[in-house]
Scaffold this motif. Structure first.
Motif, PDB file in Angstrom:
ATOM      1  N   GLY A  84       0.744  -1.147  -0.080  1.00 43.20           N
ATOM      2  CA  GLY A  84       0.005   0.028   0.042  1.00 43.20           C
ATOM      3  C   GLY A  84       0.854   1.321  -0.034  1.00 43.20           C
ATOM      4  O   GLY A  84       0.238   2.427   0.265  1.00 43.20           O
ATOM      5  N   CYS A  85       2.043   1.191   0.098  1.00 42.87           N
ATOM      6  CA  CYS A  85       2.875   2.307   0.274  1.00 42.87           C
ATOM      7  C   CYS A  85       4.183   2.232  -1.014  1.00 42.87           C
ATOM      8  O   CYS A  85       4.080   2.628  -2.107  1.00 42.87           O
ATOM      9  CB  CYS A  85       3.389   2.821   1.403  1.00 42.87           C
ATOM     10  SG  CYS A  85       4.164   4.232   1.812  1.00 42.87           S
ATOM     11  N   GLY A  86       5.211   1.788  -0.371  1.00 41.63           N
ATOM     12  CA  GLY A  86       6.534   1.751  -0.925  1.00 41.63           C
ATOM     13  C   GLY A  86       6.464   0.942  -2.357  1.00 41.63           C
ATOM     14  O   GLY A  86       6.877   1.155  -3.554  1.00 41.63           O
ATOM     15  N   SER A  87       5.572  -0.187  -2.194  1.00 41.30           N
ATOM     16  CA  SER A  87       5.686  -1.220  -3.452  1.00 41.30           C
ATOM     17  C   SER A  87       4.565  -0.511  -4.471  1.00 41.30           C
ATOM     18  O   SER A  87       4.882  -0.699  -5.643  1.00 41.30           O
ATOM     19  CB  SER A  87       5.186  -2.471  -3.065  1.00 41.30           C
ATOM     20  OG  SER A  87       6.086  -3.219  -2.082  1.00 41.30           O
ATOM     21  N   LEU A  88       3.817   0.182  -4.096  1.00 44.11           N
ATOM     22  CA  LEU A  88       2.757   0.917  -4.857  1.00 44.11           C
ATOM     23  C   LEU A  88       3.338   1.922  -5.519  1.00 44.11           C
ATOM     24  O   LEU A  88       3.032   2.047  -7.108  1.00 44.11           O
ATOM     25  CB  LEU A  88       1.373   1.242  -4.243  1.00 44.11           C
ATOM     26  CG  LEU A  88       0.236   1.749  -4.874  1.00 44.11           C
ATOM     27  CD1 LEU A  88      -0.516   0.747  -5.321  1.00 44.11           C
ATOM     28  CD2 LEU A  88      -0.559   2.649  -4.024  1.00 44.11           C
ATOM     29  N   THR A  89       4.205   2.695  -4.888  1.00 41.34           N
ATOM     30  CA  THR A  89       4.996   3.972  -5.571  1.00 41.34           C
ATOM     31  C   THR A  89       5.830   3.384  -6.514  1.00 41.34           C
ATOM     32  O   THR A  89       5.943   3.975  -7.864  1.00 41.34           O
ATOM     33  CB  THR A  89       5.830   4.697  -4.350  1.00 41.34           C
ATOM     34  OG1 THR A  89       4.880   5.222  -3.596  1.00 41.34           O
ATOM     35  CG2 THR A  89       6.293   5.806  -4.897  1.00 41.34           C
ATOM     36  N   GLY A  90       6.672   2.239  -6.196  1.00 44.42           N
ATOM     37  CA  GLY A  90       7.900   1.954  -7.222  1.00 44.42           C
ATOM     38  C   GLY A  90       7.098   1.316  -8.616  1.00 44.42           C
ATOM     39  O   GLY A  90       7.665   1.645  -9.481  1.00 44.42           O
ATOM     40  N   ALA A  91       6.218   0.299  -8.273  1.00 44.40           N
ATOM     41  CA  ALA A  91       5.716  -0.521  -9.186  1.00 44.40           C
ATOM     42  C   ALA A  91       4.880   0.264 -10.014  1.00 44.40           C
ATOM     43  O   ALA A  91       4.679   0.262 -11.488  1.00 44.40           O
ATOM     44  CB  ALA A  91       4.976  -1.866  -8.728  1.00 44.40           C
ATOM     45  N   GLY A  92       4.039   1.056  -9.473  1.00 44.82           N
ATOM     46  CA  GLY A  92       3.304   2.090 -10.079  1.00 44.82           C
ATOM     47  C   GLY A  92       3.793   3.117 -11.062  1.00 44.82           C
ATOM     48  O   GLY A  92       3.367   3.251 -12.180  1.00 44.82           O
ATOM     49  N   ALA A  93       4.917   3.460 -10.560  1.00 42.89           N
ATOM     50  CA  ALA A  93       5.763   4.397 -11.595  1.00 42.89           C
ATOM     51  C   ALA A  93       6.122   3.833 -12.858  1.00 42.89           C
ATOM     52  O   ALA A  93       5.870   4.481 -13.707  1.00 42.89           O
ATOM     53  CB  ALA A  93       7.161   5.005 -10.669  1.00 42.89           C
ATOM     54  N   VAL A  94       6.477   2.289 -12.499  1.00 42.22           N
ATOM     55  CA  VAL A  94       7.037   1.771 -13.868  1.00 42.22           C
ATOM     56  C   VAL A  94       5.773   1.214 -14.692  1.00 42.22           C
ATOM     57  O   VAL A  94       5.824   1.378 -15.868  1.00 42.22           O
ATOM     58  CB  VAL A  94       7.851   0.750 -13.427  1.00 42.22           C
ATOM     59  CG1 VAL A  94       8.320  -0.388 -14.808  1.00 42.22           C
ATOM     60  CG2 VAL A  94       9.077   1.000 -12.694  1.00 42.22           C
ATOM     61  N   LEU A  95       4.876   0.738 -14.258  1.00 40.58           N
ATOM     62  CA  LEU A  95       3.595   0.197 -14.955  1.00 40.58           C
ATOM     63  C   LEU A  95       2.518   1.203 -15.104  1.00 40.58           C
ATOM     64  O   LEU A  95       2.031   0.968 -16.444  1.00 40.58           O
ATOM     65  CB  LEU A  95       3.232  -1.032 -13.875  1.00 40.58           C
ATOM     66  CG  LEU A  95       3.869  -2.070 -13.494  1.00 40.58           C
ATOM     67  CD1 LEU A  95       3.193  -3.078 -12.546  1.00 40.58           C
ATOM     68  CD2 LEU A  95       4.651  -2.733 -14.836  1.00 40.58           C
ATOM     69  N   LYS A  96       2.241   2.130 -14.167  1.00 39.91           N
ATOM     70  CA  LYS A  96       1.095   3.070 -14.664  1.00 39.91           C
ATOM     71  C   LYS A  96       1.843   4.293 -15.120  1.00 39.91           C
ATOM     72  O   LYS A  96       1.373   4.816 -16.490  1.00 39.91           O
ATOM     73  CB  LYS A  96       0.410   3.393 -13.266  1.00 39.91           C
ATOM     74  CG  LYS A  96      -0.612   4.326 -13.247  1.00 39.91           C
ATOM     75  CD  LYS A  96      -1.843   3.747 -14.295  1.00 39.91           C
ATOM     76  CE  LYS A  96      -3.117   4.560 -13.964  1.00 39.91           C
ATOM     77  NZ  LYS A  96      -2.743   6.284 -14.339  1.00 39.91           N
ATOM     78  N   THR A  97       2.556   5.158 -14.425  1.00 37.13           N
ATOM     79  CA  THR A  97       3.214   6.231 -14.905  1.00 37.13           C
ATOM     80  C   THR A  97       4.103   6.264 -16.311  1.00 37.13           C
ATOM     81  O   THR A  97       3.606   6.851 -17.268  1.00 37.13           O
ATOM     82  CB  THR A  97       4.296   7.204 -13.945  1.00 37.13           C
ATOM     83  OG1 THR A  97       3.419   7.324 -12.686  1.00 37.13           O
ATOM     84  CG2 THR A  97       4.362   8.501 -14.219  1.00 37.13           C
ATOM     85  N   PHE A  98       5.094   5.479 -16.317  1.00 33.25           N
ATOM     86  CA  PHE A  98       5.708   5.207 -17.510  1.00 33.25           C
ATOM     87  C   PHE A  98       4.966   4.329 -18.401  1.00 33.25           C
ATOM     88  O   PHE A  98       5.303   4.462 -19.769  1.00 33.25           O
ATOM     89  CB  PHE A  98       7.270   4.845 -17.237  1.00 33.25           C
ATOM     90  CG  PHE A  98       8.071   5.596 -16.236  1.00 33.25           C
ATOM     91  CD1 PHE A  98       7.698   6.972 -16.168  1.00 33.25           C
ATOM     92  CD2 PHE A  98       8.901   5.015 -15.141  1.00 33.25           C
ATOM     93  CE1 PHE A  98       8.680   7.807 -15.522  1.00 33.25           C
ATOM     94  CE2 PHE A  98       9.784   5.982 -14.449  1.00 33.25           C
ATOM     95  CZ  PHE A  98       9.535   7.143 -14.510  1.00 33.25           C
ATOM     96  N   GLY A  99       4.371   3.204 -18.125  1.00 33.97           N
ATOM     97  CA  GLY A  99       3.966   2.225 -18.940  1.00 33.97           C
ATOM     98  C   GLY A  99       4.987   1.405 -19.698  1.00 33.97           C
ATOM     99  O   GLY A  99       4.862   1.173 -20.819  1.00 33.97           O
ATOM    100  N   ALA A 100       6.114   1.414 -18.925  1.00 34.45           N
ATOM    101  CA  ALA A 100       7.354   0.668 -19.561  1.00 34.45           C
ATOM    102  C   ALA A 100       6.760  -0.753 -19.763  1.00 34.45           C
ATOM    103  O   ALA A 100       6.079  -1.637 -19.471  1.00 34.45           O
ATOM    104  CB  ALA A 100       8.460   0.727 -18.345  1.00 34.45           C
TER     105      ALA A 100
END
Length: 307
Positions: free
Chosen positions: A109-125
């Motif tokens: 709910g915090c660190g994992s959401l931030t790190g994985a979300g940045a890659v999968l959601k924000t960047f869509g890498a």
């Protein structure tokens, strides 16, 4: 139908205790801060002790949209104070399989959401993209895991050898932060420059180096709070490069957390390997271990004995 009573303070809670057989739940909140206003942990504990042990006590954890850190602190204060239930906004709650270990799910709910979300959601890498992650702590390493799961080659930068070794185990190319000409090293490892960069350090030096390491039109995401004004060096934003802040991975928790659990169950998001549990009484040791790089994600387990 259940009868829920919300005493204004400890004195009213004592009155409730006298009539406990007439009510179902005693709810602890701070009404002047809204319907979910969080009260102080010592008030929650005093009310819990005043109400008969067989009578459920609930505690609200605050109604503060877009301030997940504040909600997390309120939730911690509530749950260690002895209530039977914690009340949160519906959109802040994510339904999960109750058979899963809660000490592992909490960090999602915090660190994992931030790190994985940045890659999968924000960047869509995805395949064909390249990523550099600055800081291989809990956020950075979950970003590495997400990039590996998405098929995006990644370079991880950190000053702790142990964390660089962990990043390598999760699929990244490790690179010490002290490496000479760090941007050039990153460009060579990412075939001319990274498409995306994620900074978890809030270091102005590393932020500028990350921008220099991006390819044209590349994007740098910042997730850590900056300690002061950020001065960008000349040329860092040339050729269409951009920088932006990312909050909680730009994610909808109810959508991303189940996705991460699915990846974890498939063996593609091994975030449990970052976690080390400590009893609450060892909170200072957990902080020292984290600062020294011996622990990536400490999780405190409250002792519920005797409640």
């Amino acid at each position: 139908m259940l009868l829920l009573i919300s005493p204004d303070g400890v004195e009213e809670a004592l009155d409730c205790a006298k009539a406990a057989h007439h009510l179902d739940i005693v709810d602890v909140k701070k009404p002047d801060e809204g319907s979910l206003g969080a009260n102080f942990p010592w008030v929650i504990r005093e009310i819990r002790e005043a109400v008969p042990a067989d009578k459920p006590v609930s505690a609200t954890v605050g109604d503060v949209p877009y301030k997940p850190g504040t909600v997390a602190q309120a939730a911690l204060g509530a749950v260690v104070s002895g209530p039977t239930y914690a009340l949160v906004r519906a959109r802040n709650a994510v339904r999960v399989d109750p058979a899963l270990p809660i000490e592992l799910l909490g960090p999602l709910g915090c660190g994992s959401l931030t790190g994985a979300g940045a890659v999968l959601k924000t960047f869509g890498a995805g395949p064909g993209d390249t990523l550099v992650v600055l800081g291989a702590g809990a956020v950075g390493l979950t970003a590495v895991m997400a990039a590996t799961a998405a098929g995006a080659p990644t370079v991880a930068v950190d000053r702790h050898p142990e964390r660089l070794a962990a990043a390598e185990r999760f699929g990244a190319v490790p690179l010490p932060a002290s490496s000479p000409d760090l941007p050039e090293r990153i460009r060579r490892l990412t075939d001319g420059g990274a498409r995306y960069a994620l900074d978890t350090t809030a270091s102005p030096l590393l932020i500028n180096q990350a921008l220099h390491a991006l390819r044209p039109t590349g994007t740098l995401g910042l997730v850590a709070r900056l300690p002061g004004p950020l001065t960008l060096e000349p040329g860092t934003l040339d050729r269409g490069r951009s920088v932006r802040h990312i909050c909680e991975g730009d994610a909808v928790p109810a959508l991303l957390i189940p996705r991460l659990i699915g990846l974890w169950r498939a063996g593609r998001f091994p975030f449990e390997r970052l976690i080390r549990t400590y009893p609450l009484s060892d909170i200072n040791k957990a902080e020292r271990d984290c600062d020294a790089g011996r622990t990536v994600k400490p999780v405190l387990l409250p002792d519920r004995a005797g409640r």
